[in-house]
Design a protein around this motif. Structure first.
Motif, PDB file in Angstrom:
ATOM      1  N   UNK A  10     -23.529  74.431   5.426  1.00 27.72           N
ATOM      2  CA  UNK A  10     -23.846  74.780   6.810  1.00 27.72           C
ATOM      3  C   UNK A  10     -23.870  73.534   7.694  1.00 27.72           C
ATOM      4  N   UNK A  11     -24.382  72.448   7.171  1.00 30.72           N
ATOM      5  CA  UNK A  11     -24.348  71.186   7.913  1.00 30.72           C
ATOM      6  C   UNK A  11     -22.899  70.751   8.135  1.00 30.72           C
ATOM      7  N   UNK A  12     -22.116  70.808   7.062  1.00 33.64           N
ATOM      8  CA  UNK A  12     -20.722  70.347   7.114  1.00 33.64           C
ATOM      9  C   UNK A  12     -19.921  71.107   8.166  1.00 33.64           C
ATOM     10  N   UNK A  13     -20.055  72.430   8.219  1.00 33.45           N
ATOM     11  CA  UNK A  13     -19.248  73.188   9.179  1.00 33.45           C
ATOM     12  C   UNK A  13     -19.700  72.934  10.621  1.00 33.45           C
ATOM     13  N   UNK A  14     -20.848  72.275  10.763  1.00 32.87           N
ATOM     14  CA  UNK A  14     -21.317  71.880  12.092  1.00 32.87           C
ATOM     15  C   UNK A  14     -21.052  70.400  12.364  1.00 32.87           C
ATOM     16  N   UNK A  15     -20.306  69.762  11.455  1.00 26.83           N
ATOM     17  CA  UNK A  15     -19.953  68.361  11.635  1.00 26.83           C
ATOM     18  C   UNK A  15     -21.082  67.415  11.289  1.00 26.83           C
ATOM     19  N   UNK A  16     -22.022  67.866  10.478  1.00 20.89           N
ATOM     20  CA  UNK A  16     -23.189  67.062  10.107  1.00 20.89           C
ATOM     21  C   UNK A  16     -23.228  66.843   8.609  1.00 20.89           C
ATOM     22  N   UNK A  17     -23.990  65.836   8.214  1.00 17.10           N
ATOM     23  CA  UNK A  17     -24.280  65.584   6.798  1.00 17.10           C
ATOM     24  C   UNK A  17     -25.730  65.155   6.697  1.00 17.10           C
ATOM     25  N   UNK A  18     -26.224  65.084   5.471  1.00 22.63           N
ATOM     26  CA  UNK A  18     -27.580  64.557   5.275  1.00 22.63           C
ATOM     27  C   UNK A  18     -27.637  63.118   5.770  1.00 22.63           C
ATOM     28  N   UNK A  19     -26.565  62.375   5.530  1.00 21.07           N
ATOM     29  CA  UNK A  19     -26.521  60.973   5.966  1.00 21.07           C
ATOM     30  C   UNK A  19     -26.542  60.865   7.490  1.00 21.07           C
ATOM     31  N   UNK A  20     -25.814  61.751   8.177  1.00 19.87           N
ATOM     32  CA  UNK A  20     -25.809  61.669   9.643  1.00 19.87           C
ATOM     33  C   UNK A  20     -27.176  62.042  10.218  1.00 19.87           C
ATOM     34  N   UNK A  21     -27.850  63.023   9.606  1.00 19.24           N
ATOM     35  CA  UNK A  21     -29.209  63.349  10.052  1.00 19.24           C
ATOM     36  C   UNK A  21     -30.141  62.171   9.815  1.00 19.24           C
ATOM     37  N   UNK A  22     -29.976  61.533   8.665  1.00 15.28           N
ATOM     38  CA  UNK A  22     -30.817  60.379   8.340  1.00 15.28           C
ATOM     39  C   UNK A  22     -30.621  59.253   9.353  1.00 15.28           C
ATOM     40  N   UNK A  23     -29.367  58.954   9.677  1.00 14.63           N
ATOM     41  CA  UNK A  23     -29.094  57.907  10.672  1.00 14.63           C
ATOM     42  C   UNK A  23     -29.713  58.269  12.019  1.00 14.63           C
ATOM     43  N   UNK A  24     -29.571  59.522  12.414  1.00 13.21           N
ATOM     44  CA  UNK A  24     -30.112  59.981  13.693  1.00 13.21           C
ATOM     45  C   UNK A  24     -31.630  59.804  13.762  1.00 13.21           C
TER      46      UNK A  24
END
Length: 84
Positions: free
Chosen positions: A22-36
């Motif tokens: 679900x994250x991937x299809x929204x252009x997100x990853x656990x890593x991108x959330x972590x960076x944010x």
């Protein structure tokens, strides 16, 4: 809140993969959330397996689902943590 959900896996391993998808299809990853949020990716990985009130809510918001849909064993219908 009206949310159409075809399928959220009951199995915890499958659910983790479903959430990551679900994250991937929204252009997100656990890593991108972590960076944010200025934390390690491992913080979010651990939240998927062990739960964390703060990070569970961040993940749920990112994929636009209430936390109780994603983790009904952790949260009640009011999105409040269940007492164990």
């Amino acid at each position: 809140m009206d949310i159409e959900v075809d399928y959220i896996p009951d199995d915890s391993d499958e659910r983790r993969e479903w959430i990551k998808y679900q994250l991937k299809i929204r252009g997100l990853t656990l890593a991108s959330l972590a960076r944010e949020h200025g934390v390690s990716r491992h913080v979010f990985s651990k939240a998927l397996t062990h739960g964390s009130i703060r990070w569970d809510h961040v993940i749920a918001k990112a994929i636009n689902f209430p936390v109780f849909f994603l983790w009904p064993d952790r949260y009640d219908a009011d999105n409040l943590p269940r007492k164990h």
